[in-house]
Scaffold this motif. Sequence first.
Motif, PDB file in Angstrom:
ATOM      1  N   LEU A   1       0.837  -1.206   0.000  1.00 29.35           N
ATOM      2  CA  LEU A   1       0.000   0.000   0.000  1.00 29.35           C
ATOM      3  C   LEU A   1       0.868   1.250   0.000  1.00 29.35           C
ATOM      4  CD1 LEU A   1      -2.651  -1.104   2.641  1.00 29.35           C
ATOM      5  CD2 LEU A   1      -2.768  -1.297   0.146  1.00 29.35           C
ATOM      6  N   VAL A   2       0.293   2.352  -0.459  1.00 32.45           N
ATOM      7  CA  VAL A   2       0.999   3.631  -0.552  1.00 32.45           C
ATOM      8  C   VAL A   2       0.323   4.651   0.350  1.00 32.45           C
ATOM      9  CG1 VAL A   2       1.511   5.551  -2.126  1.00 32.45           C
ATOM     10  CG2 VAL A   2       1.778   3.203  -2.908  1.00 32.45           C
ATOM     11  N   GLN A   3       1.155   5.471   0.985  1.00 29.60           N
ATOM     12  CA  GLN A   3       0.658   6.600   1.754  1.00 29.60           C
ATOM     13  C   GLN A   3       1.147   7.881   1.092  1.00 29.60           C
ATOM     14  OE1 GLN A   3       2.354   5.510   5.623  1.00 29.60           O
ATOM     15  NE2 GLN A   3       0.253   5.347   6.386  1.00 29.60           N
ATOM     16  N   LEU A   4       0.358   8.929   1.206  1.00 31.18           N
ATOM     17  CA  LEU A   4       0.672  10.219   0.592  1.00 31.18           C
ATOM     18  C   LEU A   4       0.950  11.254   1.672  1.00 31.18           C
ATOM     19  CD1 LEU A   4      -2.293  10.175  -1.952  1.00 31.18           C
ATOM     20  CD2 LEU A   4       0.077   9.453  -2.359  1.00 31.18           C
ATOM     21  N   PHE A   5       2.024  12.008   1.475  1.00 32.99           N
ATOM     22  CA  PHE A   5       2.415  13.037   2.438  1.00 32.99           C
ATOM     23  C   PHE A   5       2.753  14.330   1.713  1.00 32.99           C
ATOM     24  CE2 PHE A   5       3.306   9.062   4.551  1.00 32.99           C
ATOM     25  CZ  PHE A   5       2.881   9.291   5.849  1.00 32.99           C
ATOM     26  N   PRO A   6       2.373  15.478   2.287  1.00 30.54           N
ATOM     27  CA  PRO A   6       2.818  16.744   1.708  1.00 30.54           C
ATOM     28  C   PRO A   6       4.313  16.919   1.977  1.00 30.54           C
ATOM     29  CG  PRO A   6       1.621  17.135   3.748  1.00 30.54           C
ATOM     30  CD  PRO A   6       1.542  15.652   3.469  1.00 30.54           C
ATOM     31  N   THR A   7       5.000  17.554   1.055  1.00 32.51           N
ATOM     32  CA  THR A   7       6.438  17.790   1.210  1.00 32.51           C
ATOM     33  C   THR A   7       6.676  19.139   1.889  1.00 32.51           C
ATOM     34  OG1 THR A   7       6.600  18.938  -0.901  1.00 32.51           O
ATOM     35  CG2 THR A   7       6.910  16.522  -0.933  1.00 32.51           C
ATOM     36  N   GLU A   8       7.947  19.410   2.201  1.00 31.75           N
ATOM     37  CA  GLU A   8       8.301  20.726   2.748  1.00 31.75           C
ATOM     38  C   GLU A   8       7.997  21.819   1.730  1.00 31.75           C
ATOM     39  OE1 GLU A   8      12.210  21.019   4.468  1.00 31.75           O
ATOM     40  OE2 GLU A   8      11.997  19.076   5.461  1.00 31.75           O
ATOM     41  N   ARG A   9       8.213  21.512   0.462  1.00 32.43           N
ATOM     42  CA  ARG A   9       7.888  22.489  -0.582  1.00 32.43           C
ATOM     43  C   ARG A   9       6.396  22.806  -0.570  1.00 32.43           C
ATOM     44  NH1 ARG A   9       9.262  22.145  -7.067  1.00 32.43           N
ATOM     45  NH2 ARG A   9       9.169  24.391  -7.370  1.00 32.43           N
ATOM     46  N   ALA A  10       5.568  21.786  -0.397  1.00 31.30           N
ATOM     47  CA  ALA A  10       4.124  21.995  -0.320  1.00 31.30           C
ATOM     48  C   ALA A  10       3.786  22.868   0.881  1.00 31.30           C
ATOM     49  CB  ALA A  10       3.393  20.655  -0.232  1.00 31.30           C
ATOM     50  N   ALA A  11       4.397  22.579   2.028  1.00 34.52           N
ATOM     51  CA  ALA A  11       4.127  23.368   3.239  1.00 34.52           C
ATOM     52  C   ALA A  11       4.490  24.833   3.016  1.00 34.52           C
ATOM     53  CB  ALA A  11       4.903  22.796   4.423  1.00 34.52           C
ATOM     54  N   ALA A  12       5.616  25.080   2.354  1.00 35.73           N
ATOM     55  CA  ALA A  12       6.029  26.466   2.085  1.00 35.73           C
ATOM     56  C   ALA A  12       5.038  27.148   1.146  1.00 35.73           C
ATOM     57  CB  ALA A  12       7.432  26.482   1.483  1.00 35.73           C
ATOM     58  N   ASN A  13       4.601  26.439   0.115  1.00 34.38           N
ATOM     59  CA  ASN A  13       3.633  27.002  -0.824  1.00 34.38           C
ATOM     60  C   ASN A  13       2.296  27.278  -0.148  1.00 34.38           C
ATOM     61  OD1 ASN A  13       4.201  26.881  -4.091  1.00 34.38           O
ATOM     62  ND2 ASN A  13       5.646  25.739  -2.862  1.00 34.38           N
ATOM     63  N   ILE A  14       1.866  26.361   0.685  1.00 32.53           N
ATOM     64  CA  ILE A  14       0.590  26.533   1.380  1.00 32.53           C
ATOM     65  C   ILE A  14       0.669  27.713   2.341  1.00 32.53           C
ATOM     66  CG2 ILE A  14      -0.959  25.448   3.070  1.00 32.53           C
ATOM     67  CD1 ILE A  14      -0.302  22.762   1.533  1.00 32.53           C
ATOM     68  N   ALA A  15       1.800  27.880   3.014  1.00 31.10           N
ATOM     69  CA  ALA A  15       1.967  29.022   3.926  1.00 31.10           C
ATOM     70  C   ALA A  15       1.882  30.342   3.157  1.00 31.10           C
ATOM     71  CB  ALA A  15       3.298  28.909   4.665  1.00 31.10           C
ATOM     72  N   ILE A  16       2.511  30.408   1.991  1.00 28.35           N
ATOM     73  CA  ILE A  16       2.433  31.619   1.166  1.00 28.35           C
ATOM     74  C   ILE A  16       0.997  31.867   0.741  1.00 28.35           C
ATOM     75  CG2 ILE A  16       3.060  32.613  -1.084  1.00 28.35           C
ATOM     76  CD1 ILE A  16       5.789  31.124  -0.759  1.00 28.35           C
ATOM     77  N   LEU A  17       0.324  30.833   0.303  1.00 30.92           N
ATOM     78  CA  LEU A  17      -1.051  30.953  -0.160  1.00 30.92           C
ATOM     79  C   LEU A  17      -1.984  31.404   0.965  1.00 30.92           C
ATOM     80  CD1 LEU A  17      -2.992  30.576  -2.519  1.00 30.92           C
ATOM     81  CD2 LEU A  17      -3.191  28.179  -1.877  1.00 30.92           C
ATOM     82  N   ARG A  18      -1.857  30.779   2.132  1.00 21.43           N
ATOM     83  CA  ARG A  18      -2.716  31.157   3.268  1.00 21.43           C
ATOM     84  C   ARG A  18      -2.429  32.599   3.707  1.00 21.43           C
ATOM     85  NH1 ARG A  18      -5.589  27.202   5.891  1.00 21.43           N
ATOM     86  NH2 ARG A  18      -5.349  28.262   7.890  1.00 21.43           N
TER      87      ARG A  18
END
Length: 145
Positions: free
Chosen positions: A94-111
């Motif tokens: 099975l596979v699990q999906l995780f946000p990356t540090e890049r995603a966290a940085a992008n989401i912080a900018i967006l929020r």
Amino acid sequence: MGRPVTDDVLAELAEAVLRISREIDPHGTPALDIVPLTGTEALVMRWVDMHPGTSPSATAEATALHRSNLSAALRSLVAKGMVDRRADPADARLVQLFPTERAAANIAILRGHWAAKLRNALDGDDEGVRDALALLTRLDGGLRG
């Protein structure tokens, strides 16, 4: 209890939500320095960010995407460095999906962008914001449920 809400009022609320969403769109002018995502990719990214360790199956079900559309969005998100696919430690098949540090940085900018746009629009008067959030959250849940 107040007067019943008419269909016209509900339609006006929907129109207001659509107008607001266009105004806070991060791809407008000036564009933000974030990884551009399609609507489908943004939908998947939002779910993965809110549910780290989720499975592709759970993501497809939660986002109401066909498996083929989800697979394409996940491939693209992985290629953009936004999502990590990892083997499930309990079952390597099975596979699990995780946000990356890049995603966290992008989401912080967006929020931050969203918060600044809304704070500016409110012009210092944040009365009713929590009630509006509660109403919109209830609508979101009702539309998805």
